[in-house]
Design an enzyme around this catalytic site. Structure first.
Site, PDB file in Angstrom:
ATOM      1  N   GLY A   8       0.827  -1.215   0.000  1.00 53.25           N
ATOM      2  CA  GLY A   8       0.000   0.000   0.000  1.00 53.25           C
ATOM      3  C   GLY A   8       0.854   1.256   0.000  1.00 53.25           C
ATOM      4  O   GLY A   8       0.494   2.274   0.607  1.00 53.25           O
ATOM      5  N   LEU A  10       1.476   3.499  -2.117  1.00 55.26           N
ATOM      6  CA  LEU A  10       1.041   4.734  -2.793  1.00 55.26           C
ATOM      7  C   LEU A  10      -0.137   5.386  -2.073  1.00 55.26           C
ATOM      8  O   LEU A  10      -0.746   6.322  -2.580  1.00 55.26           O
ATOM      9  CB  LEU A  10       0.691   4.451  -4.258  1.00 55.26           C
ATOM     10  CG  LEU A  10       1.852   3.915  -5.103  1.00 55.26           C
ATOM     11  CD1 LEU A  10       1.434   3.770  -6.564  1.00 55.26           C
ATOM     12  CD2 LEU A  10       3.077   4.827  -5.010  1.00 55.26           C
ATOM     13  N   GLY A  11      -0.453   4.925  -0.875  1.00 51.46           N
ATOM     14  CA  GLY A  11      -1.510   5.547  -0.079  1.00 51.46           C
ATOM     15  C   GLY A  11      -0.982   6.761   0.674  1.00 51.46           C
ATOM     16  O   GLY A  11       0.173   7.177   0.497  1.00 51.46           O
ATOM     17  N   GLN A  12      -1.839   7.332   1.524  1.00 52.28           N
ATOM     18  CA  GLN A  12      -1.480   8.568   2.239  1.00 52.28           C
ATOM     19  C   GLN A  12      -0.209   8.392   3.081  1.00 52.28           C
ATOM     20  O   GLN A  12       0.712   9.204   3.008  1.00 52.28           O
ATOM     21  CB  GLN A  12      -2.635   9.005   3.153  1.00 52.28           C
ATOM     22  CG  GLN A  12      -2.371  10.333   3.859  1.00 52.28           C
ATOM     23  CD  GLN A  12      -3.261  10.556   5.087  1.00 52.28           C
ATOM     24  OE1 GLN A  12      -3.922   9.628   5.571  1.00 52.28           O
ATOM     25  NE2 GLN A  12      -3.268  11.774   5.591  1.00 52.28           N
ATOM     26  N   TYR A 142     -14.299  -2.172   9.225  1.00 51.69           N
ATOM     27  CA  TYR A 142     -12.883  -1.784   9.342  1.00 51.69           C
ATOM     28  C   TYR A 142     -12.373  -2.090  10.750  1.00 51.69           C
ATOM     29  O   TYR A 142     -11.303  -2.686  10.930  1.00 51.69           O
ATOM     30  CB  TYR A 142     -12.772  -0.292   9.028  1.00 51.69           C
ATOM     31  CG  TYR A 142     -11.397   0.316   9.143  1.00 51.69           C
ATOM     32  CD1 TYR A 142     -10.343  -0.111   8.349  1.00 51.69           C
ATOM     33  CD2 TYR A 142     -11.171   1.376  10.032  1.00 51.69           C
ATOM     34  CE1 TYR A 142      -9.093   0.494   8.439  1.00 51.69           C
ATOM     35  CE2 TYR A 142      -9.928   1.981  10.124  1.00 51.69           C
ATOM     36  CZ  TYR A 142      -8.895   1.541   9.331  1.00 51.69           C
ATOM     37  OH  TYR A 142      -7.660   2.134   9.412  1.00 51.69           O
ATOM     38  N   LYS A 146      -9.497  -4.640  12.101  1.00 49.45           N
ATOM     39  CA  LYS A 146      -8.327  -4.124  12.831  1.00 49.45           C
ATOM     40  C   LYS A 146      -8.120  -4.891  14.141  1.00 49.45           C
ATOM     41  O   LYS A 146      -6.987  -5.237  14.501  1.00 49.45           O
ATOM     42  CB  LYS A 146      -8.463  -2.614  13.077  1.00 49.45           C
ATOM     43  CG  LYS A 146      -8.208  -1.783  11.826  1.00 49.45           C
ATOM     44  CD  LYS A 146      -6.756  -1.933  11.356  1.00 49.45           C
ATOM     45  CE  LYS A 146      -6.501  -1.408   9.981  1.00 49.45           C
ATOM     46  NZ  LYS A 146      -5.166  -1.715   9.466  1.00 49.45           N
ATOM     47  N   ILE A 172      -4.611  10.727  10.469  1.00 49.65           N
ATOM     48  CA  ILE A 172      -3.294  11.270  10.099  1.00 49.65           C
ATOM     49  C   ILE A 172      -3.508  12.456   9.157  1.00 49.65           C
ATOM     50  O   ILE A 172      -4.217  12.333   8.150  1.00 49.65           O
ATOM     51  CB  ILE A 172      -2.416  10.198   9.401  1.00 49.65           C
ATOM     52  CG1 ILE A 172      -2.292   8.940  10.282  1.00 49.65           C
ATOM     53  CG2 ILE A 172      -1.048  10.771   9.052  1.00 49.65           C
ATOM     54  CD1 ILE A 172      -1.575   9.115  11.587  1.00 49.65           C
TER      55      ILE A 172
HETATM   56  C1  AKB Z   1     -10.071   6.250   9.087  1.00 49.06           C
HETATM   57  O1  AKB Z   1     -10.645   7.320   9.344  1.00 49.06           O
HETATM   58  O2  AKB Z   1     -10.650   5.234   8.676  1.00 49.06           O
HETATM   59  C2  AKB Z   1      -8.583   6.155   9.351  1.00 49.06           C
HETATM   60  C3  AKB Z   1      -8.296   5.598  10.703  1.00 49.06           C
HETATM   61  C4  AKB Z   1      -8.494   6.416  11.904  1.00 49.06           C
HETATM   62  O3  AKB Z   1      -7.915   4.464  10.811  1.00 49.06           O
HETATM   63  N1  AKB Z   1      -7.980   7.436   9.204  1.00 49.06           N
END
Ligand code: AKB
Length: 319
Positions: A8, A10-12, A142, A146, A172
């Site tokens: 990943g 090329l991501g932020q 998500y 995680k 971030i």
């Molecule tokens: C998101 O907002 O999904 C991310 C994170 C806090 O993991 N920036």
């Protein structure tokens, strides 16, 4: 000598982390990879790049063998808001990608750094000064991936001795590459709009506090934890880290110190608002401070000053 593969890239975070780690370890020792190729030629001229989908376990192993990789920084993931649009794809990429990385790490003796997130917490986690070790029952896909990723990394460390490490990143903030599909992205977009149009309509409501961090501190966090003495690490996956906690009005007030005409309005998105409401207001990052010396340099004021200066140059706008 470290030979690092970044997924990943090329991501932020990956865009800047690749450059930062190349400065520390040498251009040829940091291999950037991504499932698609886009961006400036200068990035690809600076060091090795591989087209790599983390769902392709065989391709991943081949790249690791080709370069003699001994560290993987696994950033490829679908972020919170995008994951709610397509939970099945998010599960596939986030879970199977992490599994493939851990399996190749087990087979080839590779250390793994994988970021977790404030998304690993949920509405029944203590929201203020959220402890390092506490209840983790997230309500987003998500977040589920995680927490599972944290547990899987701990499992591979305990069962197979894979050197897994990670942090729970907050939002971030950066000016080089835009974030994609997160809930905290408003805190990046607001700077672009403040400079371009002197106004911004926030999809996150007033009074919604979330943890945030400026990119230079995030890069240092990855490097410092990778280099930390393993004997000092009581935790591994994953450390709470934060640099500041704010809500949209506080951010707007800080921007107005530089752009007095700036106007903040609200156009709240119920999906992203619900995600933000389920996340902590502020993390307790004392374990990271004690175990590997985490000590962020930027607060809201110093970040805003630097962000507006750098972004104005990038966008060719006179502040
Ligand atoms: C998101 O907002 O999904 C991310 C994170 C806090 O993991 N920036």
């Amino acid at each position: 000598m470290k030979k690092i593969l970044i997924t990943g890239a090329l991501g932020q975070i990956g865009t800047e982390l690749t450059e930062y780690l190349r400065e520390q370890y040498g251009n040829d020792n940091v291999i950037a990879s991504n499932r698609s190729k886009h961006g400036d030629d200068s990035f690809f001229e600076a060091g090795p790049f591989e087209l790599l989908n983390v769902l392709d376990a065989k391709g991943l192993a081949e790249v690791c063998r080709k370069y003699g990789i001994n560290h993987i920084i696994h950033l490829a993931a679908i972020l919170s808001a995008n994951a709610e649009k397509n939970p099945q794809t998010a599960y596939d990429i986030n879970m199977n990608g992490t599994y493939n990385v851990l399996e190749v790490a087990r087979e080839l003796g590779i250390a793994v750094f994988t970021p977790s997130s404030i998304a690993a917490f949920g509405a029944n986690t203590p929201a203020d000064n959220t402890p390092q070790d506490t209840i983790q029952r997230p309500s987003t896909m998500y977040g589920v991936t995680k927490v599972a990723g944290e547990l899987l990394c701990d499992y591979y460390f305990k069962k197979y001795g894979v050197d897994t490490r990670g942090v729970r990143f907050p939002g971030i903030i950066s000016y080089a590459a835009l974030p994609g599909g997160g809930t905290t992205d408003y805190a990046v977009h607001i700077y672009y709009e403040a400079l371009k149009n002197k106004k911004y309509a926030s999809y996150i409501g007033a009074g919604t506090y979330m943890d945030m961090m400026y990119m230079p501190d995030a890069l240092k966090a990855v490097h410092d934890l990778m280099e930390a003495n393993p004997d000092k690490l009581l935790h591994r996956n994953a450390f709470n880290v934060t640099a500041m906690s704010f809500e949209p009005e506080m951010l707007a007030a800080e921007i107005r110190k530089h752009i007095p005409e700036f106007i903040l309005t609200y156009d709240v998105d119920p999906v992203r608002q619900a995600i933000a409401d389920s996340w902590p207001n502020s993390l307790d990052d004392s374990a990271a401070r004690a175990e590997w010396g985490w000590n962020p340099q930027y607060d809201l004021a110093s970040m805003t000053k630097d962000m507006l200066e750098k972004l104005a140059i990038k966008l060719n706008i006179k502040e």
